[in-house]
Write a protein that holds these residues in place. Structure first.
Motif, PDB file in Angstrom:
ATOM      1  N   UNK A 182      43.193  31.400  56.563  1.00 19.77           N
ATOM      2  CA  UNK A 182      43.323  32.023  55.251  1.00 19.77           C
ATOM      3  C   UNK A 182      42.103  31.770  54.367  1.00 19.77           C
ATOM      4  N   UNK A 183      41.254  30.814  54.740  1.00 23.79           N
ATOM      5  CA  UNK A 183      40.057  30.559  53.939  1.00 23.79           C
ATOM      6  C   UNK A 183      39.120  31.760  53.952  1.00 23.79           C
ATOM      7  N   UNK A 184      38.982  32.399  55.132  1.00 21.96           N
ATOM      8  CA  UNK A 184      38.118  33.581  55.206  1.00 21.96           C
ATOM      9  C   UNK A 184      38.663  34.719  54.355  1.00 21.96           C
ATOM     10  N   UNK A 185      39.997  34.855  54.299  1.00 24.75           N
ATOM     11  CA  UNK A 185      40.588  35.889  53.460  1.00 24.75           C
ATOM     12  C   UNK A 185      40.394  35.569  51.978  1.00 24.75           C
ATOM     13  N   UNK A 186      40.502  34.321  51.594  1.00 29.21           N
ATOM     14  CA  UNK A 186      40.246  33.929  50.210  1.00 29.21           C
ATOM     15  C   UNK A 186      38.784  34.200  49.849  1.00 29.21           C
ATOM     16  N   UNK A 187      37.888  33.911  50.781  1.00 27.65           N
ATOM     17  CA  UNK A 187      36.478  34.145  50.509  1.00 27.65           C
ATOM     18  C   UNK A 187      36.216  35.625  50.255  1.00 27.65           C
ATOM     19  N   UNK A 188      36.867  36.509  51.034  1.00 28.11           N
ATOM     20  CA  UNK A 188      36.679  37.952  50.813  1.00 28.11           C
ATOM     21  C   UNK A 188      37.216  38.374  49.446  1.00 28.11           C
ATOM     22  N   UNK A 189      38.386  37.810  49.056  1.00 24.93           N
ATOM     23  CA  UNK A 189      38.940  38.156  47.741  1.00 24.93           C
ATOM     24  C   UNK A 189      38.048  37.649  46.613  1.00 24.93           C
ATOM     25  N   UNK A 190      37.509  36.454  46.763  1.00 29.26           N
ATOM     26  CA  UNK A 190      36.631  35.898  45.733  1.00 29.26           C
ATOM     27  C   UNK A 190      35.346  36.707  45.629  1.00 29.26           C
ATOM     28  N   UNK A 191      34.795  37.158  46.762  1.00 27.34           N
ATOM     29  CA  UNK A 191      33.574  37.959  46.720  1.00 27.34           C
ATOM     30  C   UNK A 191      33.805  39.268  45.956  1.00 27.34           C
ATOM     31  N   UNK A 192      34.978  39.871  46.161  1.00 29.69           N
ATOM     32  CA  UNK A 192      35.270  41.115  45.441  1.00 29.69           C
ATOM     33  C   UNK A 192      35.393  40.857  43.947  1.00 29.69           C
ATOM     34  N   UNK A 207      46.642  39.958  40.089  1.00 26.08           N
ATOM     35  CA  UNK A 207      47.025  40.606  41.353  1.00 26.08           C
ATOM     36  C   UNK A 207      46.646  39.726  42.550  1.00 26.08           C
ATOM     37  N   UNK A 208      45.432  39.164  42.552  1.00 26.50           N
ATOM     38  CA  UNK A 208      45.005  38.280  43.648  1.00 26.50           C
ATOM     39  C   UNK A 208      45.843  37.011  43.665  1.00 26.50           C
ATOM     40  N   UNK A 209      46.149  36.443  42.472  1.00 24.14           N
ATOM     41  CA  UNK A 209      46.971  35.231  42.420  1.00 24.14           C
ATOM     42  C   UNK A 209      48.367  35.484  42.968  1.00 24.14           C
ATOM     43  N   UNK A 210      48.959  36.633  42.644  1.00 26.64           N
ATOM     44  CA  UNK A 210      50.295  36.953  43.159  1.00 26.64           C
ATOM     45  C   UNK A 210      50.271  37.157  44.667  1.00 26.64           C
ATOM     46  N   UNK A 211      49.169  37.729  45.188  1.00 26.47           N
ATOM     47  CA  UNK A 211      49.081  37.960  46.629  1.00 26.47           C
ATOM     48  C   UNK A 211      49.020  36.657  47.393  1.00 26.47           C
TER      49      UNK A 211
END
Length: 528
Positions: free
Chosen positions: A13-23, A40-44
């Motif tokens: 899940x770290x890679x997915x968090x990194x993608x969300x943070x980059x956006x 929206x990101x926090x709820x996801x």
């Protein structure tokens, strides 16, 4: 279509968090980031919006890449791993040893709970079991994939299992053995034999014959399998068993040692018969302590145990229940018989006449029928078909069942046709057999008692101590007692080299005048 991960993992899940943070950082750089995007990101991810802002701050501090630091924790050193191995996985003792030797690091010294958490975090359950119980314990935590089920008669599995039940065999307590063949695809028991003692290749061949034949008193399931899985038991690896299966093109698959998971179907059958049959029979050998008397002996007396014939009836009834009434989850809750009947794979069957010599061994060269019959292994074998037909002088091949020497089967040496059975002409009577058995039993008991006394006498007992001190032997004898016992033992078991010395033998006196007697030994005394 399922998502396929890139080939250069690992991923979490770290890679997915990194993608969300980059956006989110790209939106912030373009002044389009809103509170709605962060919520929206926090709820996801199921976190608070302030946590998402901390993720963004972490990426800003690491050149735009989200890099979680994680909580610092105590890690084991090589010396700690060595202590765990030395104490065979005993965490408490290893911790006390490391603390006494000062190998737990600089102050503050980690607490036992911290050391426990570090061991459980860095060692898997299988590794901890290997430290405690060795390779056997580690195998209990292995993960094995299920074999493809295939079709009926593709693969059979066979094994011996010792019954966990004592039976009464001619007044003696013993445990019978079961040898059976089970089809891997349908879990149906095709054939079995029961012996009151440890089975041999004879039991394997007889069970195979019962499994191959169908109809009559045999079960509906059977035929010739393509492959049979066996373990590395000496009787399964015998030449007779290998030749018997090779006659029909059946592959005998010998599994590597210590790998019961490779024949899990028959191993599950062994466990099932112990839990669903043996536990309910009188004489169960694994009864708890509450079911025993004060001396730890079972409450079942020999007269209260099942006889061999009754035990066989119980086992055969259980096999019928397993095949026809017992449902299995992997068979879609069908019974083994239903799974066998639903499989339309053709079955290669044989007749009893074709299998007549399947369980018979061929000892070697042809033999000649004499006026006394066929001589083999120091005995004469005679059949009723030999009388009145002038068979003396004919050459025949002899075959017999493994370990069965009271009856043989004879075949013509040229045409290989079956002539008939033959029996020992001088077979002992039942009364003689009983007397011989009792004499052998008395002899065995006599030597067993002597062996027990010898072991008891050779064991030197030492005094108990509460302080470090050299062992002090008990029951020490005086010099006179030791000399007396040594003379007694020497008398009962004389020394062989001393018996062979010629100077200890009584020589006969010379009787012939031609013999010259030896001269007397010279003395140092002066003559008078």
């Amino acid at each position: 279509m399922p998502a396929t991960p890139p080939p250069d993992g690992p991923y979490d899940t770290t890679s997915l968090r990194d993608a969300a943070v980059r956006r989110l950082r790209r939106l912030r750089d373009t002044d389009t980031l809103t509170h709605h995007d962060i919520r929206t990101v926090a709820a996801a991810f199921g976190v608070h919006r302030r946590t998402v802002r901390r993720w963004m701050d972490n990426a800003d501090a690491h050149h735009g890449t989200y890099t979680p630091q994680g909580r610092p924790h105590f890690c084991l050193t090589p010396a700690m791993h060595d202590a765990l191995a030395r104490w065979h996985g005993n965490i408490n003792t290893a911790y006390r040893t490391l603390k006494a030797e000062g190998l737990l690091g600089l102050p503050p010294v980690p607490s036992p709970a911290t050391f426990y958490r570090a061991v459980n975090r860095e060692l898997s359950p299988g590794q901890r079991a290997a430290l405690k119980h060795g390779e056997t314990g580690r195998r209990r935590h292995d993960v094995h994939r299920l074999r493809p089920h295939g079709n009926r008669n593709d693969v059979w599995e066979t094994d011996h299992v010792e019954a966990s039940v004592h039976i009464n065999l001619d007044g003696h307590r013993t445990k019978p053995w079961i040898t059976w063949f089970i089809d891997h695809a349908t879990a149906v028991i095709c054939g079995l034999v029961i012996t009151p003692h440890h089975p041999s290749q004879e039991a394997i061949l007889t069970a195979a014959r019962d499994a191959i034949l169908t109809g009559g008193h045999h079960r509906p399931a059977g035929g010739i399998p393509k492959k049979v899985r066996v373990d590395r038991g000496r009787d399964f690896l015998s030449t007779a068993v290998d030749e018997a299966f090779n006659k029909f093109g059946t592959e005998l698959s010998v599994l590597p040692p210590y790998s019961p998971h490779l024949k899990g179907t028959v191993e599950s059958l062994n466990a099932a018969v112990k839990h669903t049959l043996f536990k309910g029979l009188p004489g169960y050998s694994h009864t708890p302590t509450s079911s025993r008397d004060k001396r730890g002996r079972p409450l079942w007396k020999t007269d209260e145990l099942l006889d061999f014939e009754t035990f066989v009836h119980y086992v055969l009834d259980w096999v019928e229940w397993w095949n026809n009434d017992h449902t299995i989850a992997r068979l879609n809750r069908r019974t083994p018989a239903q799974a066998w009947a639903a499989d339309l794979t053709p079955i290669d069957t044989l007749t009893p006449q074709a299998l007549h010599t399947y369980t018979l061994l061929h000892p070697g060269r042809p033999l000649t029928i004499t006026s006394k019959g066929v001589r083999w292994k120091g005995a004469y074998y005679v059949g009723d078909w030999m009388h009145g037909h002038g068979t003396a002088g004919e050459r025949v091949h002899l075959r017999h069942e493994a370990n069965h020497f009271h009856e043989v089967h004879l075949y013509d040496a040229d045409t290989r046709t079956y002539r008939g059975p033959a029996y020992r002409s001088d077979e002992m009577t039942p009364d003689e057999g009983r007397r011989l058995h009792r004499a052998r039993r008395r002899e065995a008991d006599h030597y067993a008692a002597k062996a027990r006394r010898a072991r008891k006498n050779t064991v030197t007992r030492h005094a108990a101590t509460t302080t470090p001190a050299p062992p002090q032997p008990l029951h020490r004898l005086t010099a006179t007692q030791a000399a007396a016992e040594l003379r007694e033992l020497t008398t009962r078991t004389p020394d062989a080299p001393s018996e062979a010395r010629p100077d200890l033998l009584h020589r006969p006196a010379p009787t012939s005048p031609r013999w010259t007697p030896p001269l007397p030994a010279p003395t140092n005394e002066d003559p008078e």
